[in-house]
Design a protein around this motif. Structure first.
Motif, PDB file in Angstrom:
ATOM      1  N   VAL A  31      -1.044  26.745  19.458  1.00 29.40           N
ATOM      2  CA  VAL A  31       0.154  26.512  19.051  1.00 29.40           C
ATOM      3  C   VAL A  31       0.181  26.973  17.349  1.00 29.40           C
ATOM      4  O   VAL A  31       0.969  27.593  16.819  1.00 29.40           O
ATOM      5  CB  VAL A  31       1.128  25.524  19.364  1.00 29.40           C
ATOM      6  CG1 VAL A  31       2.341  25.520  18.632  1.00 29.40           C
ATOM      7  CG2 VAL A  31       1.481  25.580  20.912  1.00 29.40           C
ATOM      8  N   TYR A  32      -0.731  26.071  16.707  1.00 25.78           N
ATOM      9  CA  TYR A  32      -0.954  26.017  15.486  1.00 25.78           C
ATOM     10  C   TYR A  32      -1.384  27.525  14.882  1.00 25.78           C
ATOM     11  O   TYR A  32      -0.448  27.850  13.913  1.00 25.78           O
ATOM     12  CB  TYR A  32      -2.010  25.066  15.022  1.00 25.78           C
ATOM     13  CG  TYR A  32      -2.657  25.230  13.626  1.00 25.78           C
ATOM     14  CD1 TYR A  32      -1.857  24.347  12.534  1.00 25.78           C
ATOM     15  CD2 TYR A  32      -3.541  25.801  13.280  1.00 25.78           C
ATOM     16  CE1 TYR A  32      -2.146  24.811  11.274  1.00 25.78           C
ATOM     17  CE2 TYR A  32      -4.137  25.962  11.766  1.00 25.78           C
ATOM     18  CZ  TYR A  32      -3.065  25.443  10.792  1.00 25.78           C
ATOM     19  OH  TYR A  32      -3.501  25.329   9.500  1.00 25.78           O
ATOM     20  N   ALA A  35       1.582  29.946  15.236  1.00 27.21           N
ATOM     21  CA  ALA A  35       2.584  29.689  14.352  1.00 27.21           C
ATOM     22  C   ALA A  35       2.355  30.209  13.022  1.00 27.21           C
ATOM     23  O   ALA A  35       3.028  30.827  12.256  1.00 27.21           O
ATOM     24  CB  ALA A  35       3.080  28.221  14.191  1.00 27.21           C
ATOM     25  N   GLU A  42       4.332  24.947  13.199  1.00 29.98           N
ATOM     26  CA  GLU A  42       4.153  24.364  14.455  1.00 29.98           C
ATOM     27  C   GLU A  42       5.201  23.291  14.905  1.00 29.98           C
ATOM     28  O   GLU A  42       5.713  23.378  16.096  1.00 29.98           O
ATOM     29  CB  GLU A  42       2.871  23.482  14.438  1.00 29.98           C
ATOM     30  CG  GLU A  42       2.373  23.099  16.003  1.00 29.98           C
ATOM     31  CD  GLU A  42       1.052  22.362  15.872  1.00 29.98           C
ATOM     32  OE1 GLU A  42       0.638  21.955  16.924  1.00 29.98           O
ATOM     33  OE2 GLU A  42       0.397  22.151  14.824  1.00 29.98           O
TER      34      GLU A  42
END
Length: 220
Positions: A31-32, A35, A42
């Motif tokens: 996810v980091y 994003a 995030e």
């Protein structure tokens, strides 16, 4: 700066994810990173999705939801019988899949184990089974009144299996405008409703001939 000040929406995240999968040919690692590479934080991701896997599942559920919403916009839809509602759903759903075909094909082939790829369809499965329950009419309940719950679950599961088989057929379909998938939809839905009515097996035989013919010609 202006782009960073924009409030990102659920639809924005879905669109960015689909674009990244198509452009890079692989899923984001985290996810980091997803994003960061798409210029949002995030923290902005988590109000909509707990994980990237949840995002993947939601994309297919959104395809389903958009299909049903389009159906309900048609003034005649509410008056259709169950079979015609199902046919309408199929044709609408596969139009939406076709509009997103590159993403669907890419997302369904990441893992060598096809069952793992199908995990992302689990939310679609729940939504579709609920839809089948909603359009199930008394025409298919009355004869089996004492076994309604068992029967309804059986209809839901068989309808889901039919949808999965149709998706597989569509994935492999190389005909112009996927016209063979349209034929498969009509024959398979007709066959399933013939079974539900315990009627003659003409449609099943018709479907069998079609599949046999496709298998023979695909090998030649």
């Amino acid at each position: 700066m202006e782009a960073k000040n924009k409030i990102i929406s659920k639809e924005d995240i879905v669109s960015l994810y689909m674009d990244e999968v198509l452009e890079k040919g692989q899923k984001p690692k985290s996810v980091y990173l997803f994003a960061k590479e798409n210029d949002f934080t995030e923290a902005e991701f988590y109000p909509f999705f707990g994980t990237l896997e949840a995002l993947e599942k939601e994309i297919f559920r959104m395809f389903f939801e958009n299909s049903v919403n389009l159906l309900h916009q048609h003034p005649d839809y509410s008056g259709y019988d169950m079979k015609n509602k199902m046919l309408s759903f199929y044709f609408t759903f596969f139009e939406i899949l076709t509009a997103n075909r590159s993403y669907v094909l890419q997302s369904l082939k990441f893992d060598r184990n096809p069952l793992r790829n199908l995990v992302q369809l689990s939310t679609l499965r729940d939504s579709f089974k609920e839809y089948v329950s909603e359009i199930l009419t008394d025409d298919f309940r009355l004869e089996y009144e004492k076994l309604q719950k068992f029967q309804e679950k059986g209809i839901q599961e068989s309808a889901w299996l039919q949808l999965m088989l149709t998706i597989k057929f569509w994935v492999d379909d190389e005909s112009p405008s996927f016209e063979k998938t349209d034929i498969f939809i009509e024959k398979s839905v007709n066959a399933s409703f013939q079974l539900m009515n315990i009627a003659p097996l003409n449609h099943l035989i018709d479907l069998g001939k079609f599949l046999f013919k496709e298998k023979i010609y695909s090998k030649s």
